[in-house]
Design a protein around this motif. Structure first.
Motif, PDB file in Angstrom:
ATOM      1  N   HIS A  20      61.230  16.247   7.484  1.00 50.03           N
ATOM      2  CA  HIS A  20      60.586  17.493   7.089  1.00 50.03           C
ATOM      3  C   HIS A  20      59.712  17.278   5.854  1.00 50.03           C
ATOM      4  O   HIS A  20      58.548  17.696   5.822  1.00 50.03           O
ATOM      5  N   VAL A  21      60.241  16.607   4.847  1.00 46.27           N
ATOM      6  CA  VAL A  21      59.459  16.349   3.633  1.00 46.27           C
ATOM      7  C   VAL A  21      58.278  15.426   3.942  1.00 46.27           C
ATOM      8  O   VAL A  21      57.179  15.617   3.423  1.00 46.27           O
ATOM      9  N   GLN A  22      58.485  14.437   4.811  1.00 50.84           N
ATOM     10  CA  GLN A  22      57.381  13.556   5.205  1.00 50.84           C
ATOM     11  C   GLN A  22      56.277  14.369   5.897  1.00 50.84           C
ATOM     12  O   GLN A  22      55.089  14.175   5.624  1.00 50.84           O
ATOM     13  N   ALA A  23      56.657  15.273   6.777  1.00 48.47           N
ATOM     14  CA  ALA A  23      55.673  16.107   7.479  1.00 48.47           C
ATOM     15  C   ALA A  23      54.945  17.021   6.497  1.00 48.47           C
ATOM     16  O   ALA A  23      53.735  17.253   6.637  1.00 48.47           O
ATOM     17  N   TRP A  24      55.659  17.558   5.506  1.00 46.92           N
ATOM     18  CA  TRP A  24      54.986  18.360   4.473  1.00 46.92           C
ATOM     19  C   TRP A  24      53.946  17.530   3.751  1.00 46.92           C
ATOM     20  O   TRP A  24      52.833  17.976   3.512  1.00 46.92           O
ATOM     21  N   PHE A  36      54.918  18.433  -6.598  1.00 45.70           N
ATOM     22  CA  PHE A  36      55.608  19.214  -5.578  1.00 45.70           C
ATOM     23  C   PHE A  36      56.468  18.291  -4.706  1.00 45.70           C
ATOM     24  O   PHE A  36      57.639  18.565  -4.465  1.00 45.70           O
ATOM     25  N   PHE A  37      55.873  17.201  -4.244  1.00 50.56           N
ATOM     26  CA  PHE A  37      56.582  16.288  -3.350  1.00 50.56           C
ATOM     27  C   PHE A  37      57.667  15.526  -4.085  1.00 50.56           C
ATOM     28  O   PHE A  37      58.737  15.269  -3.526  1.00 50.56           O
ATOM     29  N   ALA A  38      57.426  15.184  -5.332  1.00 50.54           N
ATOM     30  CA  ALA A  38      58.463  14.517  -6.132  1.00 50.54           C
ATOM     31  C   ALA A  38      59.674  15.435  -6.284  1.00 50.54           C
ATOM     32  O   ALA A  38      60.825  14.985  -6.176  1.00 50.54           O
ATOM     33  N   GLN A  40      60.554  17.818  -4.201  1.00 49.45           N
ATOM     34  CA  GLN A  40      61.210  17.914  -2.895  1.00 49.45           C
ATOM     35  C   GLN A  40      62.084  16.690  -2.632  1.00 49.45           C
ATOM     36  O   GLN A  40      63.195  16.815  -2.130  1.00 49.45           O
ATOM     37  N   GLU A  41      61.583  15.519  -2.970  1.00 48.65           N
ATOM     38  CA  GLU A  41      62.362  14.305  -2.757  1.00 48.65           C
ATOM     39  C   GLU A  41      63.584  14.252  -3.665  1.00 48.65           C
ATOM     40  O   GLU A  41      64.657  13.808  -3.248  1.00 48.65           O
ATOM     41  N   ALA A  42      63.434  14.741  -4.888  1.00 49.51           N
ATOM     42  CA  ALA A  42      64.584  14.779  -5.808  1.00 49.51           C
ATOM     43  C   ALA A  42      65.656  15.746  -5.311  1.00 49.51           C
ATOM     44  O   ALA A  42      66.844  15.554  -5.585  1.00 49.51           O
ATOM     45  N   ALA A  43      65.249  16.759  -4.555  1.00 45.73           N
ATOM     46  CA  ALA A  43      66.177  17.778  -4.068  1.00 45.73           C
ATOM     47  C   ALA A  43      66.722  17.466  -2.672  1.00 45.73           C
ATOM     48  O   ALA A  43      67.394  18.310  -2.071  1.00 45.73           O
ATOM     49  N   LEU A  44      66.464  16.264  -2.150  1.00 45.85           N
ATOM     50  CA  LEU A  44      66.933  15.934  -0.797  1.00 45.85           C
ATOM     51  C   LEU A  44      68.432  16.159  -0.603  1.00 45.85           C
ATOM     52  O   LEU A  44      68.821  16.760   0.406  1.00 45.85           O
ATOM     53  N   PRO A  45      69.304  15.727  -1.530  1.00 46.16           N
ATOM     54  CA  PRO A  45      70.742  15.951  -1.289  1.00 46.16           C
ATOM     55  C   PRO A  45      71.105  17.437  -1.136  1.00 46.16           C
ATOM     56  O   PRO A  45      71.882  17.793  -0.240  1.00 46.16           O
ATOM     57  N   ASP A  46      70.512  18.288  -1.952  1.00 46.37           N
ATOM     58  CA  ASP A  46      70.779  19.725  -1.832  1.00 46.37           C
ATOM     59  C   ASP A  46      70.232  20.280  -0.521  1.00 46.37           C
ATOM     60  O   ASP A  46      70.875  21.097   0.141  1.00 46.37           O
ATOM     61  N   ARG A  47      69.052  19.840  -0.134  1.00 49.61           N
ATOM     62  CA  ARG A  47      68.429  20.318   1.102  1.00 49.61           C
ATOM     63  C   ARG A  47      69.245  19.870   2.320  1.00 49.61           C
ATOM     64  O   ARG A  47      69.404  20.615   3.283  1.00 49.61           O
TER      65      ARG A  47
END
Length: 167
Positions: A20-24, A36-38, A40-47
């Motif tokens: 999902h983050v890659q597609a964004w 923004f993307f950094a 999102q990547e930092a929040a991967l465990p929560d997501r």
């Protein structure tokens, strides 16, 4: 393209989140800053945990895998969330990786989730590829507009509605 469609399970949450983050990044890299993307990547465990909880609670996601078993598309729909919903069904998201654009994966996901029935969705104003795809599937703007959440840099978006294919 030979692909496999199936509902997501809680075990898919990590792969879904990463894809999902890659597609964004591929779809919105020209609209959003690297921060923004950094974030999102930092929040991967929560997501990942939010995806697991959502799937466990009965909010399904549909997945598309390529012939090698790699996740290349995700989509979700459900009851409309807008107070003035133009119909009962909302397409919440539909993302495919750029490398498979134009190969029917998005169409297969859309068909699996919506069939031919009425539905609506929100799309960024500056996303002409997605808008063209939705127009080909009977969606038209209904005049409703809004700004995304500030975490999405208040990008403008508009609603598109489909009365149903052939209706």
């Amino acid at each position: 393209m030979d692909l496999t469609l199936r509902p997501a399970t809680v075990d898919d949450a990590e792969a879904m989140t990463v894809m999902h983050v890659q597609a964004w990044r591929e779809s919105y890299g020209h609209l959003l800053p690297p921060e923004f993307f950094a974030k999102q990547e930092a929040a991967l465990p929560d997501r990942i945990e939010r995806y697991r909880a959502s799937i466990s609670a009965g909010h399904p996601r549909m997945l598309a895998h390529d012939p090698d078993g790699e996740l290349v598309g995700i989509a979700a729909s459900g009851p409309g969330r807008d107070e003035d919903s133009p119909c009962d069904l909302e397409l919440f998201m539909l993302y495919t990786l750029q490398r498979i654009h134009g190969r029917g994966v998005g169409q297969a996901l859309l068909d699996a989730l919506l069939g031919d029935g009425p539905a609506y969705l929100w799309v960024l104003d500056d996303n002409p590829r997605a808008q063209a795809f939705y127009r080909r599937n009977g969606f038209v703007p209904d005049g409703k507009r809004q700004l995304c959440d500030p975490s999405w840099y208040s990008l403008p978006e508009h609603r598109m509605v489909r009365p149903g294919v052939g209706l």
